[in-house]
Design an enzyme around this catalytic site. Structure first.
Site, PDB file in Angstrom:
ATOM      1  N   ASP A 266       0.834  -1.206   0.000  1.00  0.00           N
ATOM      2  CA  ASP A 266       0.000   0.000   0.000  1.00  0.00           C
ATOM      3  C   ASP A 266       0.864   1.249   0.000  1.00  0.00           C
ATOM      4  O   ASP A 266       1.472   1.605   1.005  1.00  0.00           O
ATOM      5  CB  ASP A 266      -0.914  -0.005   1.228  1.00  0.00           C
ATOM      6  N   LYS A 273       1.623   7.941   1.207  1.00  0.00           N
ATOM      7  CA  LYS A 273       2.118   7.854   2.570  1.00  0.00           C
ATOM      8  C   LYS A 273       3.463   8.565   2.697  1.00  0.00           C
ATOM      9  O   LYS A 273       4.173   8.770   1.717  1.00  0.00           O
ATOM     10  CB  LYS A 273       2.285   6.380   2.976  1.00  0.00           C
ATOM     11  N   ASP A 284       0.244  -5.124   4.738  1.00  0.00           N
ATOM     12  CA  ASP A 284      -1.143  -4.663   4.652  1.00  0.00           C
ATOM     13  C   ASP A 284      -2.095  -5.772   4.208  1.00  0.00           C
ATOM     14  O   ASP A 284      -3.294  -5.551   4.102  1.00  0.00           O
ATOM     15  CB  ASP A 284      -1.249  -3.463   3.704  1.00  0.00           C
ATOM     16  N   ARG A 347     -10.915  -0.463   2.804  1.00  0.00           N
ATOM     17  CA  ARG A 347     -12.367  -0.569   3.012  1.00  0.00           C
ATOM     18  C   ARG A 347     -13.118  -0.701   1.687  1.00  0.00           C
ATOM     19  O   ARG A 347     -14.210  -1.267   1.648  1.00  0.00           O
ATOM     20  CB  ARG A 347     -12.855   0.631   3.821  1.00  0.00           C
TER      21      ARG A 347
END
Length: 496
Positions: A266, A273, A284, A347
């Protein structure tokens, strides 16, 4: 690896447990007689500690065939618990492993208390052996000297051998499955892509005779899996929707749906990030690892339950085709989602995973995911965050976690939280309402896809890895929630 027996045979290495203010008894007393009272004298002189998890090492040249005895303190007998047993076994076995001993005899009955019957002690021993001896599978050049490790554990007991052997098997399965998850979490992202994860799942299915379905990108497009596909837009690696089906009942009902986040790396996407935040993002896919570890144990133990494992998998990368903030996507459920943060990608994939599990008959849902940094701020690195839309189901999960020795803590879902995830001018939902209550917002978002199906969300962002070595193994992946999931599956009543 584990062998239960009643008659003492002289082995090179012995392990005995010692409660505070206790004397040697049973098989340990028999060994003391063979040593002409050496053990009891050391105990009397205070040269052997009964402090919990303190290990003493004794050389025994006078006992032919037995060269070394390890005595681990157990603390007060009245306070000794199953978790204490696991810790004490782990401390002792890890030292024995480091001493490069290949065989060990354990005086099991010396670890038995009112709270820890012999069968539980056997489970604790086997599980702790597997966990404490775990070594990270790295990619370093090695010398030609073969590694020596613990190969055989002989368990000496006066209790029913069939029951003890069965408990040893269960403990070994729990430990091995946890270690399998740890190994997956530790693997670099370039060596564990979504395709690699799918291949691993397919091998698991072949070994344990699960039904296996691997959805490819074209099939996802046809079905409308807009959440997983959006995350995959920036990647050159194809996404996979991995589905394993274990049927332990005659009919496909009361199905437990386990959904694991499988983001193999990720970057955060365009909401990129920081340098410190991006390192370690190979982990992840910790939720997927936990679900696959649980399925390994389920395949070994064959419980009379129906289990459906669903793992949406891809990496989250940056390119000219990657999803962008302000994009609107259509999920498998038909609900539209406004993208406010491309780093809130897990999500999106899980939304499609939950919906797909429901489409395939899941009666209850448990998702496991390294979902938010917010849960680490809230609960730290020892406790997994939990959220639910159905308290009776949560209580079964909580009890399973307690039995497995894994800490979870429930976070709330309120009507105000639901309004925040629905606050979008452009879509039914937004994927990131803001930093406040971040872990709660992520769980609340997932609840919109569980809908009326009983559901528990487990956020393992803080617990999937550890930065510290411990008696249960080296830093890195922990395999957290494998044992909780397996315990839950074995205990699930279906009465909700």
């Amino acid at each position: 690896m584990f062998y239960a027996f009643k008659d003492f045979e002289k082995k090179e290495t012995l392990l005995i447990g010692l409660f505070k203010k206790s004397r040697l008894y049973g098989k340990a007393e028999e060994i003391d007689r063979l040593l002409n009272g050496q053990l009891s004298q050391l105990l009397k002189d205070g040269d052997v500690s009964s402090k919990k998890a303190k290990v003493s090492k004794i050389f025994t040249p006078s006992l032919q065939g037995v060269k070394r005895i390890y005595i681990v303190g157990l603390g007060r007998e009245a306070e000794f618990t199953f978790e204490d047993a696991k810790q004490c076994f782990a401390e002792a076995v890890q030292l024995i492993h480091k001493d490069r001993k290949q065989e060990l005899t354990v005086m099991l009955d010396s670890f038995v208390s009112e709270e820890v019957p012999a069968a539980d002690a056997a489970h604790a021993l086997a599980e702790s052996c597997m966990l404490s001896c775990y070594e990270v599978q790295d990619y370093k050049h090695r010398s030609n000297v073969p590694d020596q490790c613990l190969q055989s554990v002989y368990v000496l007991t006066d209790h029913d051998l069939k029951e003890i052997q069965a408990s040893l098997h269960v403990g070994q399965v729990y430990g091995n499955a946890t270690n399998s998850a740890r190994t997956l979490v530790n693997m670099p992202g370039n060596m564990l892509t979504a395709a690699d994860l799918a291949s691993y799942a397919a091998e698991l299915a072949a070994k344990y005779e699960f039904e296996c379905e691997i959805l490819e990108k074209a099939e996802m497009e046809e079905l409308g899996m807009g959440g997983l596909l959006a995350v995959n837009q920036g990647s050159e690696e194809p996404p996979k929707m991995i589905v394993l089906k274990y049927q332990g009942k005659e009919t496909w009902d009361d199905v437990i749906g386990l959904v694991g986040k499988g983001i193999t790396f990720d970057t955060g996407g365009y909401s990129i990030k920081t340098k410190s935040g991006i390192v370690g993002m190979k982990s992840d896919m910790g939720g997927a690892a936990s679900v696959l570890g649980a399925m390994e144990a389920i395949g070994e133990l064959r419980p009379e339950q129906n289990v459906l494992a669903v793992i949406p998998s891809t990496d989250n990368m940056i390119s000219g085709s990657a999803m962008k903030p302000d994009d609107v996507i259509v999920s498998l459920s038909g609900k539209t989602i406004e993208i406010l943060n491309t780093d809130a990608e897990g999500r999106l994939a899980l939304a499609d995973g939950l919906t797909y599990a429901k489409h395939h008959g899941a009666s209850v849902l448990i998702d496991v995911a390294t979902l938010t940094g917010g849960v680490v701020v809230a609960l730290g690195t020892e406790t997994t965050g939990a959220m639910t839309n159905h308290d009776p189901l949560y209580q079964q999960v909580r009890q399973a976690a307690e039995e497995a020795g894994e800490a979870i803590w429930q976070l709330p879902i309120t009507e105000k939280d639901k309004k925040r995830v629905k606050n979008s001018q452009m879509a039914d939902l937004n994927n990131s309402p803001g930093r406040e209550g971040h872990a709660i917002m992520a769980g609340t978002f997932l609840g919109e896809f569980a809908e009326q199906t009983p559901w528990v969300h487990l956020d393992i962002a803080g617990t999937a890895t550890t930065a510290q070595n411990s008696c249960f193994g080296p830093k890195g992946g922990t395999g957290v929630m494998v044992r909780t999931l397996v315990t839950f599956v074995e205990r699930f009543s279906g009465n909700l």
